[in-house]
Scaffold this motif. Structure first.
Motif, mmCIF file in Angstrom:
data_model
loop_
_atom_site.group_PDB
_atom_site.id
_atom_site.type_symbol
_atom_site.label_atom_id
_atom_site.label_comp_id
_atom_site.label_asym_id
_atom_site.label_seq_id
_atom_site.Cartn_x
_atom_site.Cartn_y
_atom_site.Cartn_z
ATOM 1 N N LYS A 1 0.833 -1.205 0.000
ATOM 2 C CA LYS A 1 0.000 0.000 0.000
ATOM 3 C C LYS A 1 0.868 1.256 0.000
ATOM 4 C CE LYS A 1 -3.929 -2.015 2.458
ATOM 5 N NZ LYS A 1 -4.730 -1.968 3.694
ATOM 6 N N SER A 2 1.947 1.245 0.775
ATOM 7 C CA SER A 2 2.847 2.389 0.850
ATOM 8 C C SER A 2 3.505 2.664 -0.493
ATOM 9 C CB SER A 2 3.912 2.131 1.920
ATOM 10 O OG SER A 2 4.849 3.169 1.933
ATOM 11 N N PHE B 1 2.322 6.190 -7.055
ATOM 12 C CA PHE B 1 1.147 6.617 -7.816
ATOM 13 C C PHE B 1 0.275 7.510 -6.943
ATOM 14 C CE2 PHE B 1 2.495 2.362 -9.085
ATOM 15 C CZ PHE B 1 2.781 2.565 -10.430
ATOM 16 N N PRO B 2 0.742 8.732 -6.652
ATOM 17 C CA PRO B 2 -0.025 9.609 -5.748
ATOM 18 C C PRO B 2 -1.386 9.972 -6.333
ATOM 19 C CG PRO B 2 1.805 10.807 -6.770
ATOM 20 C CD PRO B 2 1.940 9.363 -7.166
ATOM 21 N N GLY B 3 -2.351 10.046 -5.465
ATOM 22 C CA GLY B 3 -3.703 10.430 -5.870
ATOM 23 C C GLY B 3 -4.526 9.301 -6.454
ATOM 24 N N THR B 4 -4.017 8.069 -6.379
ATOM 25 C CA THR B 4 -4.771 6.936 -6.918
ATOM 26 C C THR B 4 -5.525 6.228 -5.799
ATOM 27 O OG1 THR B 4 -2.889 5.428 -6.677
ATOM 28 C CG2 THR B 4 -3.155 6.525 -8.815
ATOM 29 N N LYS B 5 -6.512 5.453 -6.209
ATOM 30 C CA LYS B 5 -7.324 4.682 -5.264
ATOM 31 C C LYS B 5 -7.210 3.207 -5.621
ATOM 32 C CE LYS B 5 -12.083 3.973 -3.836
ATOM 33 N NZ LYS B 5 -13.484 4.215 -4.163
ATOM 34 N N LEU B 6 -7.011 2.371 -4.628
ATOM 35 C CA LEU B 6 -6.949 0.926 -4.831
ATOM 36 C C LEU B 6 -8.366 0.397 -5.026
ATOM 37 C CD1 LEU B 6 -5.293 -1.697 -4.886
ATOM 38 C CD2 LEU B 6 -5.549 -1.800 -2.405
ATOM 39 N N SER C 1 -7.053 3.324 -9.670
ATOM 40 C CA SER C 1 -7.697 4.296 -10.552
ATOM 41 C C SER C 1 -7.367 5.699 -10.083
ATOM 42 C CB SER C 1 -9.208 4.094 -10.568
ATOM 43 O OG SER C 1 -9.746 4.360 -9.296
ATOM 44 N N LYS C 2 -7.377 6.596 -11.055
ATOM 45 C CA LYS C 2 -7.206 8.023 -10.783
ATOM 46 C C LYS C 2 -8.176 8.733 -11.702
ATOM 47 C CE LYS C 2 -3.826 11.653 -10.257
ATOM 48 N NZ LYS C 2 -2.390 11.992 -10.288
#
Length: 98
Positions: A52-53, A59-64, A80-81
């Motif tokens: 996760k880290s 990939f800053p600003g993305t959602k798992l 996704s972003k």
């Protein structure tokens, strides 16, 4: 006469190019399906903190969105972003796998 010989050579040359065999698309599809079948879906809570880290830093600003794991403890992550979706692979230590 010279033009006839040149034209014949060009036609025969182009026929041999088209006669070359190409790998079957069916085999390529079967291989990719087999690779994807190895992964089993897991919840986001089951993903190690190191993974996760790495996703957050790389990939800053993305959602798992979804996570999958295989027997080797490698993770397939759908992130996704906005309206764009990406798939990345990582090992349990958080290293990105290509």
């Amino acid at each position: 006469m010279k033009n006839l010989v040149v034209a014949t050579a060009i036609v025969l040359g182009s026929l041999t190019v088209n006669a070359a065999t190409t790998p079957s698309l069916e085999n390529a599809v079967n291989q990719s399906v087999l690779i994807q079948d190895e992964f089993k879906e897991v919840s986001a809570d089951a993903v190690p903190a190191a993974v996760k880290s790495t996703v957050e830093k790389s990939f800053p600003g993305t959602k798992l969105e979804k996570a999958y794991v295989n027997e080797k403890k490698e993770y397939k992550l759908e992130i996704s972003k906005g309206d764009k979706k990406y798939i990345i692979f990582s090992d349990a230590a958080g290293n990105i796998v290509k």
